[in-house]
Design a protein around this motif. Sequence first.
Motif, PDB file in Angstrom:
ATOM      1  N   UNK A 343       0.742  -1.451   0.029  1.00  8.07           N
ATOM      2  CA  UNK A 343      -0.141  -0.189   0.123  1.00  8.07           C
ATOM      3  C   UNK A 343       0.934   1.518   0.100  1.00  8.07           C
ATOM      4  N   UNK A 344       0.261   2.424  -0.439  1.00  7.24           N
ATOM      5  CA  UNK A 344       1.158   3.687  -0.589  1.00  7.24           C
ATOM      6  C   UNK A 344       1.710   4.144   0.860  1.00  7.24           C
ATOM      7  N   UNK A 345       0.793   3.642   2.008  1.00  9.01           N
ATOM      8  CA  UNK A 345       1.474   4.209   3.183  1.00  9.01           C
ATOM      9  C   UNK A 345       2.535   3.181   3.898  1.00  9.01           C
ATOM     10  N   UNK A 346       2.597   1.916   3.336  1.00  7.18           N
ATOM     11  CA  UNK A 346       3.565   0.976   3.696  1.00  7.18           C
ATOM     12  C   UNK A 346       2.974   0.217   4.908  1.00  7.18           C
ATOM     13  N   UNK A 347       1.719   0.446   5.087  1.00 15.45           N
ATOM     14  CA  UNK A 347       1.162  -0.233   6.220  1.00 15.45           C
ATOM     15  C   UNK A 347       0.624  -1.604   6.005  1.00 15.45           C
ATOM     16  N   UNK A 348       0.125  -1.834   4.669  1.00 14.13           N
ATOM     17  CA  UNK A 348      -0.467  -3.151   4.419  1.00 14.13           C
ATOM     18  C   UNK A 348       0.245  -3.830   3.238  1.00 14.13           C
ATOM     19  N   UNK A 349       0.173  -5.134   3.071  1.00 11.47           N
ATOM     20  CA  UNK A 349       0.529  -5.747   2.001  1.00 11.47           C
ATOM     21  C   UNK A 349      -0.782  -6.592   1.602  1.00 11.47           C
ATOM     22  N   UNK A 350      -1.067  -6.624   0.291  1.00 10.73           N
ATOM     23  CA  UNK A 350      -2.160  -7.239  -0.292  1.00 10.73           C
ATOM     24  C   UNK A 350      -1.808  -8.652  -0.913  1.00 10.73           C
ATOM     25  N   UNK A 361      -2.555  -7.696   4.812  1.00 10.14           N
ATOM     26  CA  UNK A 361      -1.632  -8.075   5.866  1.00 10.14           C
ATOM     27  C   UNK A 361      -0.968  -6.963   6.484  1.00 10.14           C
ATOM     28  N   UNK A 362      -0.992  -6.900   7.615  1.00  7.90           N
ATOM     29  CA  UNK A 362      -0.257  -5.796   8.393  1.00  7.90           C
ATOM     30  C   UNK A 362       1.413  -5.984   8.430  1.00  7.90           C
ATOM     31  N   UNK A 363       1.951  -5.140   7.764  1.00 11.26           N
ATOM     32  CA  UNK A 363       3.422  -5.155   7.746  1.00 11.26           C
ATOM     33  C   UNK A 363       4.271  -4.013   8.498  1.00 11.26           C
ATOM     34  N   UNK A 364       3.408  -3.154   9.037  1.00  9.73           N
ATOM     35  CA  UNK A 364       4.044  -1.962   9.605  1.00  9.73           C
ATOM     36  C   UNK A 364       5.097  -2.152  10.431  1.00  9.73           C
ATOM     37  N   UNK A 365       5.301  -3.416  11.224  1.00  6.30           N
ATOM     38  CA  UNK A 365       6.506  -3.683  12.013  1.00  6.30           C
ATOM     39  C   UNK A 365       7.602  -4.176  11.277  1.00  6.30           C
ATOM     40  N   UNK A 366       7.567  -4.579  10.098  1.00  6.15           N
ATOM     41  CA  UNK A 366       8.755  -4.887   9.244  1.00  6.15           C
ATOM     42  C   UNK A 366       9.856  -4.047   9.317  1.00  6.15           C
ATOM     43  N   UNK A 390      -2.731 -12.533  12.007  1.00  9.87           N
ATOM     44  CA  UNK A 390      -3.567 -13.302  11.036  1.00  9.87           C
ATOM     45  C   UNK A 390      -2.384 -14.395  10.579  1.00  9.87           C
ATOM     46  N   UNK A 391      -1.232 -14.568  10.604  1.00 11.18           N
ATOM     47  CA  UNK A 391      -0.592 -15.309   9.935  1.00 11.18           C
ATOM     48  C   UNK A 391      -0.768 -16.646  10.751  1.00 11.18           C
ATOM     49  N   UNK A 392      -1.216 -17.652  10.107  1.00  9.78           N
ATOM     50  CA  UNK A 392      -1.363 -18.899  10.431  1.00  9.78           C
ATOM     51  C   UNK A 392      -2.206 -18.994  11.801  1.00  9.78           C
ATOM     52  N   UNK A 393      -3.257 -18.071  11.871  1.00  9.18           N
ATOM     53  CA  UNK A 393      -4.154 -18.181  12.921  1.00  9.18           C
ATOM     54  C   UNK A 393      -3.639 -17.753  14.310  1.00  9.18           C
ATOM     55  N   UNK A 394      -2.359 -17.134  14.396  1.00 10.15           N
ATOM     56  CA  UNK A 394      -1.700 -16.494  15.667  1.00 10.15           C
ATOM     57  C   UNK A 394      -2.909 -15.534  16.336  1.00 10.15           C
TER      58      UNK A 394
END
Length: 428
Positions: A343-350, A361-366, A390-394
């Motif tokens: 996404x344009x703000x770097x917060x999400x990956x689709x 997916x939330x990638x803001x912590x990467x 959301x990864x593997x139901x965590x």
Amino acid sequence: MRRFSMVFRFCSDVTDPKMATSMEESVISNESPSAEKDSIDEDEVTQRLGRLGHEEDVTDEPKEPRVRETPEDIRFEAIVNTLAFHPTQDIFAAGDIDGDIYVYAYSCLEGANKELWSSGHHLKSCRELAFSQNGQMLFSVSKDKSIHIMDVEAGKLVTRIQKAHSVPINALLLIDENLLATGDDGGTLKVWDMRKGTAFMDLKHHEDYISGITIDQAKKILLTSSGDGTMGVFNIKRRRFELLSEFQSGDLTSVAIMKRGRKVVCGSSEGTIYIFNWNGFGATSDRFAVRAESVDSIVPITDSILCAASMDGVVRAINVLPNRVLGSVGQHVGEPIEQIARSHDGRFLASSAHDQLVKFWDISGLPKMEVSDYRRRKKKGGSLKSLSKKAFGTGDDFFSGLVEETEKKEQAEEEGDESDDDSDSGSD
């Protein structure tokens, strides 16, 4: 007695207290003196009716939409091949195997994702999408060999270049507001001047499909990845072909520039990431075998971290030099992933996959992750670390606690067992 109890049940369902009281009084006045013993207290009836009305008011109040960490998944009617995010707004475009293009506004508010418009101008599968730098135009290429340019706000077709290639087009890159690069299934690269609608470069040096295209910041050197296992180097300033890299095992499926322009990274169908030095394009400087069936789509997140999607349905975060698989960002369980986009703000990956879903997916912590130069030994068959809830139901999975405890135990066992080899080669 029986008749009066039926009247009471009727009165308890009446919403108007005055009507209920008047009905009660009329019944009592017609009863025999013995019925007075079974009379119902008027206050009790009023209290019951009041409670009933209050409950109805509570249930009728509208609920505020829940705020999620990521937008909700979006299901499409066909498999989505390609994704692209708007450069400044919370909008993305998706192109599917039927040739349809959809433009959505996305939001973290539950139920707030909204389709803005759709287009069915392509006759065959839509292979690649890209927004213009100002976000006003949407470019697309297709298996039908055409290039389309659409107005994002109006959702209307502005320009169509039919038979732009002699074979289906597979790759697309917007170089600037006027220049466009396309690659086809036969290995031909074309660079277009959209002001004239003609290609000023038309070169065929690959023996198989072009899977990806990228360019340096100076807009001078254009790089291509190909199904023939080579990376192509083209100088668009001088309008000429420079060289092909040596052949790698398997298809090169994607290409990206990282490490502040000093390294070029290519994904492959064999699950290996190949790394080239800038100006050393002939041979790889390093390679990294990822525990994945393939590395089909890569997106740089920082100068050192990228996200990679695979046929096994997992989106992995990978650090380049030192080479590490950091963990899992998300997954489409058992479904091959076609493409990922940031996404344009770097917060999400689709990501889009064969389950016909687009997931966020939330990638803001990467970008905050730090990677040690020392590589710890890892047990074979170890599970990937989950990098999002959301990864593997965590967080939602009943067994997530057990997984966390196992990971902590393994981590404790690994303490002090660091490798003496500090080279950048090798895989985790």
